[in-house]
Design a protein around this motif. Structure first.
Motif, PDB file in Angstrom:
ATOM      1  N   CYS A 249       1.160  -1.231  -0.111  1.00  0.00           N
ATOM      2  CA  CYS A 249      -0.262   0.026  -0.054  1.00  0.00           C
ATOM      3  C   CYS A 249       1.057   1.327   0.107  1.00  0.00           C
ATOM      4  O   CYS A 249       0.433   2.457  -0.428  1.00  0.00           O
ATOM      5  CB  CYS A 249      -0.639  -0.085   1.504  1.00  0.00           C
ATOM      6  N   GLY A 250       2.181   1.547   0.492  1.00  0.00           N
ATOM      7  CA  GLY A 250       2.610   1.932   0.570  1.00  0.00           C
ATOM      8  C   GLY A 250       3.291   2.494   1.596  1.00  0.00           C
ATOM      9  O   GLY A 250       4.705   3.368   2.328  1.00  0.00           O
ATOM     10  N   CYS A 251       2.601   1.869   2.741  1.00  0.00           N
ATOM     11  CA  CYS A 251       3.335   1.993   4.179  1.00  0.00           C
ATOM     12  C   CYS A 251       4.653   1.583   4.409  1.00  0.00           C
ATOM     13  O   CYS A 251       5.018  -0.158   3.753  1.00  0.00           O
ATOM     14  CB  CYS A 251       2.823   1.178   4.752  1.00  0.00           C
ATOM     15  N   ILE A 252       5.564   2.124   5.188  1.00  0.00           N
ATOM     16  CA  ILE A 252       7.415   1.854   5.347  1.00  0.00           C
ATOM     17  C   ILE A 252       7.244   2.068   6.657  1.00  0.00           C
ATOM     18  O   ILE A 252       7.167   2.852   7.735  1.00  0.00           O
ATOM     19  CB  ILE A 252       8.572   2.862   4.771  1.00  0.00           C
ATOM     20  N   TYR A 253       7.641   0.984   6.909  1.00  0.00           N
ATOM     21  CA  TYR A 253       8.089   0.439   8.626  1.00  0.00           C
ATOM     22  C   TYR A 253       9.429  -0.270   8.774  1.00  0.00           C
ATOM     23  O   TYR A 253       9.819  -0.438   7.517  1.00  0.00           O
ATOM     24  CB  TYR A 253       7.064  -1.208   9.228  1.00  0.00           C
ATOM     25  N   GLN A 254      10.072  -0.117   9.724  1.00  0.00           N
ATOM     26  CA  GLN A 254      11.345  -0.282  10.326  1.00  0.00           C
ATOM     27  C   GLN A 254      11.463  -1.441  11.376  1.00  0.00           C
ATOM     28  O   GLN A 254      11.071  -1.035  12.241  1.00  0.00           O
ATOM     29  CB  GLN A 254      12.116   0.668  10.791  1.00  0.00           C
ATOM     30  N   ASP A 255      11.657  -2.752  10.652  1.00  0.00           N
ATOM     31  CA  ASP A 255      11.400  -3.913  11.783  1.00  0.00           C
ATOM     32  C   ASP A 255      13.303  -3.703  12.747  1.00  0.00           C
ATOM     33  O   ASP A 255      13.634  -3.952  12.612  1.00  0.00           O
ATOM     34  CB  ASP A 255      11.487  -5.070  10.901  1.00  0.00           C
ATOM     35  N   LYS A 256      12.730  -3.631  14.342  1.00  0.00           N
ATOM     36  CA  LYS A 256      13.905  -3.992  15.029  1.00  0.00           C
ATOM     37  C   LYS A 256      13.949  -4.974  15.579  1.00  0.00           C
ATOM     38  O   LYS A 256      14.362  -5.088  16.459  1.00  0.00           O
ATOM     39  CB  LYS A 256      13.615  -1.866  15.905  1.00  0.00           C
ATOM     40  N   GLY A 257      13.307  -6.079  15.251  1.00  0.00           N
ATOM     41  CA  GLY A 257      13.528  -6.508  15.977  1.00  0.00           C
ATOM     42  C   GLY A 257      12.376  -6.979  16.797  1.00  0.00           C
ATOM     43  O   GLY A 257      11.623  -8.239  16.259  1.00  0.00           O
ATOM     44  N   TRP A 258      11.849  -6.547  18.014  1.00  0.00           N
ATOM     45  CA  TRP A 258      10.894  -6.461  18.695  1.00  0.00           C
ATOM     46  C   TRP A 258      10.268  -5.332  18.729  1.00  0.00           C
ATOM     47  O   TRP A 258       9.169  -5.196  19.075  1.00  0.00           O
ATOM     48  CB  TRP A 258      12.185  -6.099  19.742  1.00  0.00           C
ATOM     49  N   LEU A 259      11.032  -4.316  17.567  1.00  0.00           N
ATOM     50  CA  LEU A 259       9.499  -3.313  16.946  1.00  0.00           C
ATOM     51  C   LEU A 259       8.868  -2.757  15.950  1.00  0.00           C
ATOM     52  O   LEU A 259      10.544  -2.788  14.883  1.00  0.00           O
ATOM     53  CB  LEU A 259       9.806  -2.304  18.719  1.00  0.00           C
TER      54      LEU A 259
END
Ligand SMILES: [Zn+2]
Length: 55
Positions: free
Chosen positions: A16-26
């Motif tokens: 959809c265009g959302c960008i998330y950053q995976d910090k492992g636990w968050l």
């Protein structure tokens, strides 16, 4: 731009265009697409009349 995979943080781009950053636990939303942004803002709390300051 080299496509490198970061060890600690991974960037996830949703269709959809959302960008998330995976910090492992968050999962941190670093960019919200217009669709979800609008959806979020459109979903107002029930008693939002007091906050509505439309002229
Ligand atoms: Zn989205």
């Amino acid at each position: 731009m080299a496509k490198k995979k970061v060890r600690t943080t991974d960037t996830i781009t949703l269709p959809c265009g959302c960008i998330y950053q995976d910090k492992g636990w968050l999962l941190v939303c670093i960019h919200e697409c217009n669709y979800h942004k609008r959806k979020r803002t459109a979903k107002r709390p029930y008693r939002s009349k007091a906050e509505c300051v439309r002229p």
